[in-house]
Structures are given as C-alpha cells and as structure tokens.
Design an enzyme around this catalytic site. Structure first.
Site, PDB file in Angstrom:
ATOM      1  N   GLU A  93       0.808  -1.226   0.000  1.00  0.00           N
ATOM      2  CA  GLU A  93       0.000   0.000   0.000  1.00  0.00           C
ATOM      3  C   GLU A  93       0.837   1.269   0.000  1.00  0.00           C
ATOM      4  O   GLU A  93       0.528   2.232  -0.708  1.00  0.00           O
ATOM      5  CB  GLU A  93      -0.965   0.009   1.193  1.00  0.00           C
TER       6      GLU A  93
ATOM      7  N   HIS B  33     -12.141  -4.638   7.548  1.00  0.00           N
ATOM      8  CA  HIS B  33     -12.825  -4.470   6.257  1.00  0.00           C
ATOM      9  C   HIS B  33     -14.026  -3.532   6.370  1.00  0.00           C
ATOM     10  O   HIS B  33     -14.808  -3.424   5.450  1.00  0.00           O
ATOM     11  CB  HIS B  33     -13.308  -5.822   5.716  1.00  0.00           C
TER      12      HIS B  33
END
Ligand SMILES: Cc1ncc(C[n+]2csc(CCOP(=O)(O)OP(=O)(O)O)c2C)c(N)n1
Ligand SMILES: [Mg+2]
Lengths: 320, 351
Positions: free
Chosen positions: A60, A129
């Site tokens: 990321e 999530h």
C-alpha cells in the site's frame, strides 16, 4: 438513461475519463484482469491495457508512493486501496508527501492524485474491512476528502476528483455499492467538490450526514419536518449550506458511522456552535458509531447508528 | 530428487582510483581532461558550500544542516552521469548532487535557513523536493520511472538515500516494484556507515547492502564511494542501462560521514576518533588531486584559482540569500491547494 448502481457509475466515470485523457492511469491490487475485488475496474484492463490499468504488488505504501511519483511526473493516477482498513501503511505517503508536494515546492510540483477506497460496514467481512476513518484525512491540509452517497453523485464527484489538481481521497461505501440504482447519464457531467446538497427541505431540524448513513437518515426523518444535508465533500466542507439550514431550523443533528470522539461530526458541531449558536433552540446532537474497536459482523449492527437510534435522537432534539 | 542450488549471486565491488591517486587504467571511465577538471571543481565547490553552511549555522544565520563532508565523490560522481532532463529524488544529505546539477546555491541556503521558496526547483531541472522522512522517496522515484516509461521518455530516474533508508518498508516496496516492472531507475545508496548513531552492522545482517537488489531481480553493485571514477563509472553504466530499457540498478557507495549527523548532533558520543582518522586518509578529493597532479592537470596555482572561485561563488550566494526578503506570511496558505479554501481565506485575514 441507463439505471446504474454505484459500482457501475464509478466504473463509467473511470472509463470516460480514461477515454478523454491519456494521462489518467489506474493502479492497485487486483485492479487489472480481475477488475478489482468489487469489480469497480471491470473491463478497463481489456480496454486500456496493462500500462494504464496496473496490477501492482501487494504494497500500500508503495502504491501510493508510486502514484505520487507518477502525479509529479505529469500523469493523473487513480490508486485503489482494496479496503480502507489497509490504507494505514500508506498514511505516511499521504500525510508526509501527497498533501505537501505543492507546498514544499512552492507550486513547482503538484500531486493530482485520486485515492479510491471502499469504506464502512457492509459486507460481513473480516477484521479491518469495515473502517470509516474519514476524519483522519480531514486533518491533513493539502488533501481533499469526498464521500458519494448515490450512483449519480458518485460519477459526477469522481470526474471532478480526477480533474482536480490536488490529491483527493474518494471513499466508496461498500454497503451502497449495489444497494441503489438510479439514472446516471452517459454524458459528461461533474459535481463540484466542496459543495454539500440539500436532499430534502424542512423547517424543524437539520440532519447532516454523508455516504452510507444518508439512507438511514432518510428513513429516520420520515415523521419529521427535517432538512437533510448530504455533505458529499468533507474536506473542504461547505459551511454555508449548513449555516443557512441551521439558521432556519434552529436544530442540528449529525449522523456518522465513525466513532464519536474526534469524528468529523465534532468538527461540524464545533463549527455550528462557533458561528450559529445564537440561532439554536436545542443542543447539537451527534448520532455516531461508538468509541470502540470496530466489531466483527455479529455485533456490527449494534455498533452502527440505526434508523431507530437516529429517530430517538431526533425526538429528543424536538423536545426543546 | 536431488537437493541443488537453484539460484546464486555474485556481488561486484568496483574501485578505480586508490588512496595514493593511482588509477586502474583498464577500468577508467571515459572522461576528458576537461571533464576531470570540471568534476574536481564541483568537488571543491560542494565542500566549500558545506563548510560555509556549517559556519552559517554556528553563527545562528542558518537552521539545522546535514553535512556532506566525505561523501562528495559519491554525490558528484553519480550526478555527473545524469542529464538535466533526468529526474532526481534526493534525501536531505544531497547538496553535492544539487550543486553538480547546477541548482542555484543561494536557494539551497535559503531552504536550509527555513524558507520553502528555496525548494522551488528551477524549471530547467527535475530535482524533486528533498525528502526528510527517511526512505519515503524511493516509491516516488519508482512512480516517476513508471510514468516516464508509459510516456516513452528516454530518461533515467535517480533516487538517493542512506544506509539507514535500506531498513525501511518503502525500500522494499519500491525496489520490488522497480524490479517487477523493469523500470528506468538508478538507486544510489550512500552507505556512510551511520544512521545518526546506529552503525551499519546494526542496520542489517546483510554483508553488503548491494546484495539486497538481487532479491528484487536486478543487479546491485558496491563501489568505493570515495573514488570518483568508480562512482561515475557505475552510475554512467546504470543510467545508460536505464535509458535503453535495461531496467533498474542499485549502487551502494561505500563511504563515510566525516561530520556529525547534523548540526544538532555530537558524533563523539558514539564513535571513535581513530575511526574518523582512518577514513580521513581515504578522502575523495585528495586522491583525485594526486591523480590529476600526476597527469599534469593540477598545480598549486590551479588549486588556488579553484578554491578562490568556489569561495567567491559561495560568498556571492550567501550575499544574495541574505538580501532576499522574508517570505510573505500569507504564503503559508497559498500552496496548500491550487485554490484557497473558504476557511483559509478567513484565516488569512488574521495575519
Ligand atoms: C522515517 C524517519 N525516521 C527517523 C528520522 C530521523 N532521522 C533523520 S536522519 C536519520 C538517519 C538516517 O540515516 P541514513 O539513512 O543512513 O542517512 P544519513 O543520515 O546517514 O545520510 C534519522 C533516524 C527521519 N528523518 N525519518
Ligand atoms: Mg547513513
């Protein structure tokens, strides 16, 4: 006019902007052949090739760092972070660089970058999530934060974000991805960043929300004469629309999914208190997620502001 | 089902010019006498700049500064292999690179005096704003190289960082991407043996830093970082390889930070005088001078001219910098976004 859900509307915005401008490229994990884990980039790899729809390694910070380098070089990268809970390794790049490129070089270099990421409760998925930590990014001068609430405004806002000369964090509610379908024009239209919209007018109470919460708000206000504001952009946010409404109704309720403490509702509440206090008939109320670690799916419905919770708070506020 | 070696690597070490000024002619890069003199002048200029910067800081006329003393060959040697059209992603200890590329010296002083305007890279250069957070510029270089490749620009991207930077996650993420996409980037690590007080052996158990590149699918080479010819040769080859589509290279310049980490540091707390004295014998400028003297390219008179010229250039830059007006406080607001935000407009009125 085709009826599209939010995934399709975002996909259409990406596709049209890529057709219009060859400097627009997409990068991220699984965005290519797979079309992204939510299929938001479906079909783009086939149309634009792997040079413009780039499957990156699983990294990321590297994705956002590389996107910054691309933007500085003159491209308009759109980076996808697979879930908002995985953006944290990239916060260094966003905070230390993306937000500062223009300032640090006194305008010689700029960072026209869009970071798209799915956020919030919605898909009964594992830990991390379901994050909605939008407020973190609102305290980063130099980046903008946009949260669409419908297919139509998702497309218009995303086109504006892509064309914006500065970095934009674009948060897509996983719960909304396929929840609603609406008319989305194929042709070019934009929705300006930094402007809120009044979804429904009302006299008694101003209810402010964004993204996924808006739909619960609309259900909760059915029995009230409420004015509902969709912020759409959180940074920079549209103070004028809020003041105008609160001065009329004298009551303000803010609803968000994130925890209460230092959530974006705190900023809105303080802003209203600072500049419109004398128009208020009742205390400003925030209906928010709790100050807890985001629970796993079994408890997530207890965490989220529900239609019932929002209604109760509206009733309380109406007692004044 | 035999057990066998499925991959092995050899790490090259390159040195051309020794401490006595003897060069291995078979390894000598192609450099004209004019080039060599130009390089020498840049070495002296950057050392002079560094010296002045340290004095200005001591006199309270400049902020915290990171000296390049001892690392001049690593910086000038690598930068000399680059063109102005190439892109450079520096860290904070790269003033020699800036000077070699022709960045205005008064602007460097202006930046280190705490004025952002000094980092507004002139339009004819592509040096990205220096990065203070260690190692974070590595993915930027990778992204710029991806963009250059996509646009078909035949340029190289150079990325500078220190030995400490190789421990960062961004080193791994950036190197990994560069290898996968075979990008036109040259990674230049100045292994100056220290990351503030942390010595090189505490940074990694790898025997060399160069060898790390092999794990990402490209070559790493270690060079004598105090040997201007070795650095230049390795950089030139890497830059040409990058420009011609050959992918990335990692160059570890084995050198030494002769100064404190920054003006805010006291290196005597963690390293010995003897260590520093040993490295003083390997001075990069001294050995080039000995080489040039032997070639008839250096005389006392030439030295005097070069030093006087460097001093004049830096003095002039100091004078120019000191004449620059303070920045307008409203500048704080002006470069946050392309256009001012409504709230910023109100805040600006308070100034
Ligand atoms: C991410 C980060 N952590 C810590 C620091 C503080 N710091 C500045 S320089 C430095 C050491 C860097 O060592 P190295 O990468 O070898 O570069 P050198 O200073 O030797 O040139 C540290 C710890 C920083 N600037 N950035
Ligand atoms: Mg070091």
């Amino acid at each position: 006019m085709p009826k599209l859900n939010m995934v399709q509307a975002i996909n259409l915005a990406l596709k049209e902007e890529m057709q219009r401008d060859s400097s627009v490229v997409i990068l991220g994990e699984d965005v290519g052949k797979d079309g992204g884990v939510f299929r938001v980039t479906e079909g783009l790899w086939e149309e634009f090739g792997s040079e413009r729809v780039i499957d990156t390694p699983l990294a990321e910070s590297g994705i956002i760092g590389a996107a910054i380098g691309m933007a500085v070089y003159g491209l308009k990268p759109i980076a996808e972070i697979q879930f908002m809970g995985f953006i944290y390794p990239a916060i260094d790049q966003i905070f230390s660089h993306a937000s500062r490129v223009r300032n640090r070089s006194r305008g010689r270099f700029t960072c026209p970058l869009v970071i798209r990421t799915p956020y919030g409760v919605g898909i009964k998925a594992p830990d991390l999530h379901s994050e909605s930590t939008e407020a973190l990014f609102c305290q980063m001068p130099g980046v903008k934060v946009v949260v669409p609430s419908s297919p139509y405004n998702a497309k218009g806002l995303l086109v504006s974000a892509i064309r914006d000369p500065d970095p934009v964090i674009f948060l897509e509610s996983t719960r909304l991805y396929r929840l609603i379908k609406e008319d989305v024009p194929k042709d070019e239209y934009t929705i300006p960043l930094g402007e809120a919209r009044v979804i429904q007018e009302g006299k008694d109470i101003t209810v402010i929300a964004w993204g996924s919460m808006l739909h619960r708000v609309l259900q909760a206000v059915e029995e009230f004469d409420a004015e509902v504001i969709d912020m759409m952009t959180l940074s920079p946010f549209d103070e004028e629309t809020i003041f105008k409404s609160v001065k009329k109704t004298g009551r303000a309720v803010i609803v968000h999914e994130a925890p209460k403490t230092c959530g974006f509702g705190a900023e809105l509440s303080a802003t209203i208190a600072e500049d419109a206090m004398l128009y208020l008939k009742a205390p400003i109320v925030r209906v928010t997620g709790y100050d807890v670690v985001m629970p796993l799916p079994k408890l997530e419905d207890y965490y989220m502001p529900t239609v019932e919770r929002i209604k109760q708070d509206l009733e309380e506020v109406m007692k004044y | 089902m035999p057990e066998r070696i499925i991959e092995s690597f050899n790490v090259r070490y390159l040195s051309v010019l020794d401490e006595k000024g003897d060069a291995d002619e078979s390894l000598m890069p192609s450099l004209s006498d004019e080039d060599i003199k130009r390089i020498y002048e840049l070495l002296i200029l950057s050392r002079t700049f560094d010296h002045h910067a340290l004095s200005l800081q001591r006199e309270g006329r400049m902020g915290t500064y990171a000296s390049i003393l001892g690392q001049e060959a690593s910086q000038i040697g690598s930068a000399y292999a680059l063109e102005k059209s190439d892109w450079i992603f520096p860290s904070f200890r790269e003033m020699g690179v800036y000077i070699a590329m022709g960045y205005p010296i008064d602007m460097l002083l202006q930046y280190w005096s705490g004025d952002e305007r000094g980092m507004k890279t002139p339009d004819d250069l592509n040096i990205f704003s220096l990065s203070v957070p260690v190692g974070t510029q590595i993915p930027h270089a990778v992204g710029a190289a991806m963009a250059a490749k996509y646009k078909g620009d035949k340029i190289a991207v150079a990325c500078y960082f220190g030995d400490g930077g190789t421990s960062k996650g961004d080193f791994h993420e950036g190197f990994n991407m560069a290898g996968v996409v075979k990008l036109p980037v040259v990674f230049i690590c100045q292994n100056n043996q220290w990351a503030i007080s942390v010595s090189r052996d505490k940074q990694t158990a790898s025997k060399t830093l160069a060898q790390k590149a092999f794990a990402y699918g490209f070559e790493g080479v270690q060079v004598d970082g105090n040997d201007i010819f070795a650095v230049y040769k390795a950089a030139k080859e890497a830059v040409e390889k990058a420009r011609s589509g050959g992918g990335p290279t990692f160059i570890e310049c084995f050198t030494y930070r002769m100064s404190d980490h920054t003006t805010a540091d006291d290196a005597t707390r963690y390293r010995t005088k003897e260590d520093v004295e040993t490295w003083a014998q390997k001075d990069p400028i001294l050995r080039l001078r000995l080489f040039m003297e032997r070639k008839g390219l250096w005389t006392e008179q030439y030295e005097k001219e070069v030093e006087e010229n460097a001093k004049a250039v830096v003095d002039e830059a100091v004078k120019n910098e000191e004449a620059i007006e303070r920045p307008d406080p409203k500048d704080m607001f002006r470069y946050t976004y392309e256009t001012l935000m409504p709230r910023q407009i109100r805040e600006m009125r308070e100034l």
